[in-house]
Design a protein around this motif. Structure first.
Motif, short mmCIF file in Angstrom:
data_model
loop_
_atom_site.label_atom_id
_atom_site.label_comp_id
_atom_site.label_asym_id
_atom_site.label_seq_id
_atom_site.Cartn_x
_atom_site.Cartn_y
_atom_site.Cartn_z
N ALA A 42 141.58 -1.99 63.60
CA ALA A 42 140.93 -3.15 64.20
C ALA A 42 140.13 -2.80 65.45
O ALA A 42 139.55 -3.67 66.08
CB ALA A 42 141.98 -4.22 64.54
N SER A 43 140.10 -1.52 65.81
CA SER A 43 139.45 -1.10 67.05
C SER A 43 137.93 -1.15 66.93
O SER A 43 137.35 -1.13 65.84
CB SER A 43 139.88 0.31 67.41
OG SER A 43 139.39 1.24 66.44
N ALA A 44 137.27 -1.16 68.09
CA ALA A 44 135.81 -1.09 68.12
C ALA A 44 135.34 0.24 67.56
O ALA A 44 134.30 0.31 66.89
CB ALA A 44 135.31 -1.26 69.55
N GLY A 47 135.50 -0.08 63.78
CA GLY A 47 134.53 -1.07 63.33
C GLY A 47 133.10 -0.56 63.42
O GLY A 47 132.29 -0.75 62.50
N THR A 109 137.42 -8.32 56.28
CA THR A 109 136.96 -8.37 57.67
C THR A 109 135.44 -8.45 57.68
O THR A 109 134.75 -7.61 57.10
CB THR A 109 137.40 -7.11 58.44
OG1 THR A 109 138.83 -7.03 58.41
CG2 THR A 109 136.93 -7.16 59.88
N TRP A 114 134.38 -6.47 65.36
CA TRP A 114 134.80 -5.65 66.50
C TRP A 114 133.96 -5.92 67.74
O TRP A 114 134.38 -5.63 68.86
CB TRP A 114 134.71 -4.17 66.13
CG TRP A 114 133.32 -3.73 65.73
CD1 TRP A 114 132.77 -3.80 64.49
CD2 TRP A 114 132.32 -3.17 66.59
NE1 TRP A 114 131.48 -3.33 64.52
CE2 TRP A 114 131.18 -2.93 65.80
CE3 TRP A 114 132.28 -2.86 67.94
CZ2 TRP A 114 130.01 -2.39 66.31
CZ3 TRP A 114 131.11 -2.32 68.46
CH2 TRP A 114 130.00 -2.09 67.65
N CYS A 173 129.00 -0.54 70.97
CA CYS A 173 129.95 0.58 70.97
C CYS A 173 129.99 1.25 72.33
O CYS A 173 131.05 1.63 72.82
CB CYS A 173 129.59 1.59 69.89
SG CYS A 173 130.69 3.02 69.82
N CYS A 177 133.73 0.98 72.68
CA CYS A 177 134.44 2.09 72.04
C CYS A 177 135.21 2.90 73.07
O CYS A 177 134.79 3.01 74.23
CB CYS A 177 133.46 3.00 71.29
SG CYS A 177 132.78 2.24 69.78
#
Length: 211
Positions: A42-44, A47, A109, A114, A173, A177
């Motif tokens: 589920a993290s940036a 994603g 999803t 994200w 990102c 991120c």
């Protein structure tokens, strides 16, 4: 006296070995604590890697199409550069997902979740355009049917919109991120694609068109 010295040396050696072992454990523990955590699904980081891989794949597809639809060296050179660069970047991002043990496709999803702005409703998958900037199936078919200057102008317009969408995602990102190398790649995308947007605007003007 010799026996005492021998025993003292032995005890000292044991004590030093214990201290060195304790130090090694402490260093190893510190390294484990400082090591970056693997991103979760589920993290940036995950994603961005997934969504930008899809985004890049279409840029590669459009670039190969136009190389077959025009003989213009400037457009063919740009298309080759974009296809080569984005195919390599896509390989890197998919490789990271493999390394992290994460799926390349996250079913259920929506794209860009994200970023905190999932593409949903009519904008999601509308005529094949999964994310902002992506061309629709109808636009891709038109590019395949065009030739010469018409194909050049259509490609430059579609790729300009595609790059703008890509820049927006890459900026997300850079902000969200957590993996340094991925943030660096994203910033590199922003810089390169903004430069190519300016180049394509000039190429369109030379062809009597605008983005």
């Amino acid at each position: 006296m010799t026996g005492r010295r021998t025993r003292y040396a032995a005890v000292t050696a044991v004590a030093l070995s214990v201290l060195f072992a304790a130090g090694a454990v402490t260093v190893a523990s510190a390294e484990r604590e400082e090591a970056p955590r693997t991103p979760d699904s589920a993290s940036a980081d995950a994603g961005f890697a997934r969504d930008m891989s899809v985004h890049h794949q279409q840029a590669v597809e459009m670039s190969f199409i136009v190389r077959d639809r025009t003989e213009d060296p400037a457009v063919r050179r740009l298309a080759y550069d974009i296809a080569n660069t984005q195919a390599n970047q896509r390989g890197m991002m998919l490789g990271w997902l493999d390394m992290w043990g994460l799926p390349k496709v996250e079913s259920g999803t929506a794209p860009m979740t994200w970023m905190g702005m999932p593409v949903t409703g009519d904008a999601a998958g509308k005529d094949g355009a999964l994310m902002p900037g992506m061309a629709t199936r109808t636009q891709l078919d038109a590019l395949r049917e065009a030739s010469g200057k018409e194909a050049e102008v259509l490609y430059l317009r579609l790729m300009t919109a595609h790059h703008k969408g890509g820049v927006h995602m890459a900026e997300g990102c850079v902000q969200k991120c957590s993996v340094d190398i991925e943030r660096d790649l994203a910033q590199g995308m922003v810089d390169a694609q903004e430069s190519e947007i300016a180049l394509m605007a000039d190429m369109l003007r030379k062809r009597g068109a605008t983005a």
